[in-house]
Design an enzyme around this catalytic site. Sequence first.
Site, mmCIF file in Angstrom:
data_model
loop_
_atom_site.group_PDB
_atom_site.id
_atom_site.type_symbol
_atom_site.label_atom_id
_atom_site.label_comp_id
_atom_site.label_asym_id
_atom_site.label_seq_id
_atom_site.Cartn_x
_atom_site.Cartn_y
_atom_site.Cartn_z
ATOM 1 N N ASP A 1 0.547 18.318 18.964
ATOM 2 C CA ASP A 1 1.023 19.561 19.595
ATOM 3 C C ASP A 1 1.790 20.464 18.632
ATOM 4 O O ASP A 1 2.614 21.281 19.070
ATOM 5 C CB ASP A 1 1.928 19.244 20.795
ATOM 6 N N LYS B 1 -3.761 10.565 5.246
ATOM 7 C CA LYS B 1 -3.440 9.753 6.420
ATOM 8 C C LYS B 1 -2.390 10.528 7.214
ATOM 9 O O LYS B 1 -1.177 10.337 7.037
ATOM 10 C CB LYS B 1 -2.883 8.392 6.010
ATOM 11 N N HIS C 1 -8.866 11.400 1.927
ATOM 12 C CA HIS C 1 -7.986 10.246 1.753
ATOM 13 C C HIS C 1 -6.655 10.428 2.472
ATOM 14 O O HIS C 1 -5.831 9.520 2.480
ATOM 15 C CB HIS C 1 -7.748 10.006 0.258
ATOM 16 N N LYS D 1 3.346 4.436 -1.107
ATOM 17 C CA LYS D 1 3.475 5.373 -2.227
ATOM 18 C C LYS D 1 4.736 6.188 -1.962
ATOM 19 O O LYS D 1 4.704 7.186 -1.246
ATOM 20 C CB LYS D 1 2.273 6.319 -2.331
ATOM 21 N N ASP E 1 17.635 10.215 -7.200
ATOM 22 C CA ASP E 1 19.067 10.473 -7.004
ATOM 23 C C ASP E 1 19.525 10.286 -5.555
ATOM 24 O O ASP E 1 20.565 10.817 -5.152
ATOM 25 C CB ASP E 1 19.436 11.892 -7.468
ATOM 26 N N HIS F 1 0.815 -1.209 0.000
ATOM 27 C CA HIS F 1 0.000 0.000 0.000
ATOM 28 C C HIS F 1 0.852 1.264 0.000
ATOM 29 O O HIS F 1 0.325 2.370 0.110
ATOM 30 C CB HIS F 1 -0.905 -0.029 1.236
#
Length: 499
Positions: free
Chosen positions: A424, A419, A417, A238, A243, A236
């Site tokens: 604080d 996450k 979508h 991404k 470089d 899952h």
Amino acid sequence: MNIEFGAIEPYHVSQVWEFILQWYWIPLSILYLGVISTILIENRNPSKTVSWVMVIVFLPVIGLLLYYLFGQKFQKIRKFQRVNQHQADLLDREWKKLEPEMEQDLETIEAWIGSAHRVFTFLKNERLSSPSLRNQVKLLTNGEQKFPALLEAIRNARHSIHMEYYIFELDQIGLEVLNALEEKAKIGIKVRLIADSFGSPDLDKYLSNQKHSKIEFQPFLPVTFTSLANSNYRNHRKIAVIDGHIGFVGGINISDRYINSPAYENTGFWRDTSVMIEGEAVNMLQVNFWMAWNQTDGEPFMISREYLCPIPFKYPEQAAVSFTSSDPGSIGPFNMEAILLAISEAKDTIQLCTPYYIPSDELSTALQVAAASGVQVELMLPAESDSYFVQHASFSFLKPLLTRGVKVYLYKKGFMHAKTLCIDQKVAFIGTTNLDIRSFYINFEISAVISDLELCTQLSAAFENDKMESDLLTTAIWKSRSRWKRGVDSLCRLLAPLL
């Protein structure tokens, strides 16, 4: 003795069928008892054990098929564990060399953010990621900010591009990224691309047929008829590493749905967050890619100097960055544990965004205790999910939070979508990890853990802006929902550990 085979009369079909109808329950009962015994012997989480037993008992035959496809602890997990251990052994020597510098960096982080530094210490002690201070970070809101930055980095690449994505679609933005990768590969830039086989079937099929492509492509855990059960374990993540010193991580896949422009209004508004990192921390993102590549059939490569950011890097001490990651072969649910540790250190505010809220008991309790102790805890979910079952299951977990003072916002502008977690305005989590059982225990997930005043301030401000597009859910509103909806919530909750 002569035996005349023809003298032995076979059972008539009707007799055989009658025998099956009369005694089928015996082998079926043995099969059921065997499967249920296996589930109990595996010492699963009790809620997951109960859920699977209910599925098997109340969905005859179908329940057994679902368990075969998604419930068993197959040899694949043991393979994940073996690979993880082998890779840890390979990295052990280099890790020990960095020990003094890591301890010094942790002391600096503690001076910056106090006891919240324990999250970075946890990640270091579990050897998930070394802490790093010499980094620059940039918050990327939605695809319209991420894709231009990603494409610019790809087009400026000088020696290597590594990308790992759950969804990589062959739409406008997908083809633009793919063409950019192909152009760099043609001139000798090393391009390695991993895409989840289940999440990116079109890319898998397309690149598998491109015999002249210079891109080194590997589908992650290919799903075939003989490996349907492996479809339960998905990559899952991404991430992109350019470089060795520019990295991207977050919730944004390669797809047009993440571009919020009039040309794509039919896909609906998609609210998401990623981060671009430049500096020493990208080395750990590179290591995570290398570990994933070793789970595929791709030609192995060593992480030589050309793939790493030099230490010390040119940036002064600016942003503290580390990474929390886990997979089915991890010895613990590290993503969840890092989140729990961060929540326990909160003094003033906790802001969470997630598209799917199916929490573990530990997470639900941590949020309730934090709110009851005086911390302002805010949770943002999409008002309308892309999954009917997850939507209703999520709602079933909200009442205890509301009762204990957690503020729950339902984002209604589009699909939330992102996450993210901000503690604080000192520590931020930005990555691929949803607040659900699948992300904690089953999927390959990763999140950047960042302490940077500017980024945390921006992330908190973005949360406040999103609240303007949200409805505050109260206990009274939750109770006013129809009994039918609340009943569906409860039914879907029974399957929550399996979603």
